[in-house]
Design a protein around this motif. Sequence first.
Motif, PDB file in Angstrom:
ATOM      1  N   GLN A 153       0.668  -1.156  -0.257  1.00  0.00           N
ATOM      2  CA  GLN A 153      -0.110  -0.048   0.103  1.00  0.00           C
ATOM      3  C   GLN A 153       1.051   1.294   0.197  1.00  0.00           C
ATOM      4  OE1 GLN A 153      -2.452   0.507   3.365  1.00  0.00           O
ATOM      5  NE2 GLN A 153      -3.918   1.797   2.375  1.00  0.00           N
ATOM      6  N   LYS A 154       1.939   1.213   0.700  1.00  0.00           N
ATOM      7  CA  LYS A 154       2.839   2.464   0.926  1.00  0.00           C
ATOM      8  C   LYS A 154       3.517   2.758  -0.216  1.00  0.00           C
ATOM      9  CE  LYS A 154       3.723   1.931   5.749  1.00  0.00           C
ATOM     10  NZ  LYS A 154       4.844   1.397   6.821  1.00  0.00           N
ATOM     11  N   ASN A 155       3.641   1.665  -1.297  1.00  0.00           N
ATOM     12  CA  ASN A 155       4.538   1.784  -2.514  1.00  0.00           C
ATOM     13  C   ASN A 155       3.454   1.600  -3.744  1.00  0.00           C
ATOM     14  OD1 ASN A 155       7.694   1.531  -1.902  1.00  0.00           O
ATOM     15  ND2 ASN A 155       6.652   0.175  -0.539  1.00  0.00           N
ATOM     16  N   GLN A 156       2.300   1.968  -3.789  1.00  0.00           N
ATOM     17  CA  GLN A 156       1.279   1.767  -4.628  1.00  0.00           C
ATOM     18  C   GLN A 156       1.544   2.827  -5.837  1.00  0.00           C
ATOM     19  OE1 GLN A 156      -2.662   1.674  -3.193  1.00  0.00           O
ATOM     20  NE2 GLN A 156      -2.444   3.906  -2.552  1.00  0.00           N
ATOM     21  N   ASP A 157       2.200   3.883  -5.576  1.00  0.00           N
ATOM     22  CA  ASP A 157       2.417   4.987  -6.578  1.00  0.00           C
ATOM     23  C   ASP A 157       3.791   4.574  -7.425  1.00  0.00           C
ATOM     24  OD1 ASP A 157      -0.128   6.019  -6.050  1.00  0.00           O
ATOM     25  OD2 ASP A 157       0.772   7.465  -4.662  1.00  0.00           O
TER      26      ASP A 157
ATOM     27  N   LEU B  72      18.339  -5.456  -4.366  1.00  0.00           N
ATOM     28  CA  LEU B  72      16.754  -5.681  -3.675  1.00  0.00           C
ATOM     29  C   LEU B  72      16.237  -4.559  -3.144  1.00  0.00           C
ATOM     30  CD1 LEU B  72      17.910  -9.026  -1.461  1.00  0.00           C
ATOM     31  CD2 LEU B  72      16.773  -8.798  -3.691  1.00  0.00           C
ATOM     32  N   LEU B  73      17.084  -3.511  -2.462  1.00  0.00           N
ATOM     33  CA  LEU B  73      16.268  -2.503  -1.956  1.00  0.00           C
ATOM     34  C   LEU B  73      15.819  -1.425  -3.133  1.00  0.00           C
ATOM     35  CD1 LEU B  73      18.851  -1.531   0.894  1.00  0.00           C
ATOM     36  CD2 LEU B  73      16.247  -2.131   1.227  1.00  0.00           C
ATOM     37  N   MET B  74      16.396  -1.443  -4.287  1.00  0.00           N
ATOM     38  CA  MET B  74      16.053  -0.804  -5.400  1.00  0.00           C
ATOM     39  C   MET B  74      14.765  -1.416  -6.014  1.00  0.00           C
ATOM     40  SD  MET B  74      19.700   0.332  -6.940  1.00  0.00           S
ATOM     41  CE  MET B  74      19.039   1.156  -8.371  1.00  0.00           C
ATOM     42  N   LEU B  75      14.801  -2.886  -6.216  1.00  0.00           N
ATOM     43  CA  LEU B  75      13.820  -3.592  -6.840  1.00  0.00           C
ATOM     44  C   LEU B  75      12.547  -3.542  -5.911  1.00  0.00           C
ATOM     45  CD1 LEU B  75      15.662  -6.104  -8.815  1.00  0.00           C
ATOM     46  CD2 LEU B  75      14.560  -3.975  -9.450  1.00  0.00           C
ATOM     47  N   SER B  76      12.646  -3.789  -4.544  1.00  0.00           N
ATOM     48  CA  SER B  76      11.424  -4.345  -3.883  1.00  0.00           C
ATOM     49  C   SER B  76      10.263  -2.977  -3.660  1.00  0.00           C
ATOM     50  CB  SER B  76      12.004  -4.104  -2.314  1.00  0.00           C
ATOM     51  OG  SER B  76      12.801  -5.473  -2.166  1.00  0.00           O
ATOM     52  N   PRO B  77      10.501  -1.790  -3.844  1.00  0.00           N
ATOM     53  CA  PRO B  77       9.475  -0.929  -4.137  1.00  0.00           C
ATOM     54  C   PRO B  77       8.765  -1.167  -5.294  1.00  0.00           C
ATOM     55  CG  PRO B  77      11.565   0.324  -3.292  1.00  0.00           C
ATOM     56  CD  PRO B  77      11.790  -1.073  -3.536  1.00  0.00           C
ATOM     57  N   ILE B  78       9.301  -1.423  -6.533  1.00  0.00           N
ATOM     58  CA  ILE B  78       8.760  -1.763  -7.616  1.00  0.00           C
ATOM     59  C   ILE B  78       7.942  -2.868  -7.710  1.00  0.00           C
ATOM     60  CG2 ILE B  78       9.274  -2.100 -10.016  1.00  0.00           C
ATOM     61  CD1 ILE B  78      12.013  -0.313  -9.832  1.00  0.00           C
ATOM     62  N   VAL B  79       8.686  -4.144  -7.230  1.00  0.00           N
ATOM     63  CA  VAL B  79       7.883  -5.062  -6.776  1.00  0.00           C
ATOM     64  C   VAL B  79       6.497  -4.819  -6.084  1.00  0.00           C
ATOM     65  CG1 VAL B  79       7.671  -7.569  -6.175  1.00  0.00           C
ATOM     66  CG2 VAL B  79       9.628  -6.656  -7.104  1.00  0.00           C
ATOM     67  N   LEU B  80       6.389  -4.116  -5.123  1.00  0.00           N
ATOM     68  CA  LEU B  80       5.203  -3.976  -4.095  1.00  0.00           C
ATOM     69  C   LEU B  80       4.541  -2.977  -4.942  1.00  0.00           C
ATOM     70  CD1 LEU B  80       7.370  -3.377  -0.796  1.00  0.00           C
ATOM     71  CD2 LEU B  80       5.781  -5.088  -1.454  1.00  0.00           C
TER      72      LEU B  80
END
Length: 181
Positions: free
Chosen positions: A63-67, A118-126
């Motif tokens: 939810q925090k990364n939906q945008d 992983l830190l760069m990709l995780s918000p994109i996956v989320l």
Amino acid sequence: MGLLDAVQGQLDQSAVTQISQKLGINPALAQTAVAAAVPMIVAGMAKHASNPGGAQSIQEAAQKNQDVPDNIDTVLAAGPPVDNTGMLGNILGPHHETVKSGVQQATGLDREKAGKLLLMLSPIVLGVLARKQFGDQNAQAQSPQNLRSTLEQESAAAQQQVQAQAPQVSSLLGNLFTTSS
């Protein structure tokens, strides 16, 4: 379209170039690293979602990364956060070190660069997961069990797809998540 395909669709050549620059690696290695890391993130999230509270934690992070899908260039330009405030722990639970080691083994990146990737990709996956799972609805209205089921399906699909495209990554996925709990 599955989660893995949707995430890969967001990571065009420009995004891979930004990742390679932030990590100080060549673009070909960055492409290989992204292809290895995304399914491992999905598999790690699926495993964490099966633990008590795991699905809820992932749901909140999504939810925090939906945008993020609307701002991928900006997110990647910022690079990995200096203070990740436990993001990998929130979405991968006790499996975050296992996922990081798997990315390291699959790509040859050192431990620090694998973690940064992983830190760069995780918000994109989320962010892509949030759009896929919740659409225009409020994530709070969705059941964590639905999210868990979706992640389990996506993880199985990702493993099948990766097995065909990158057998070395597929065997790591199988080894990582059949033996961990």
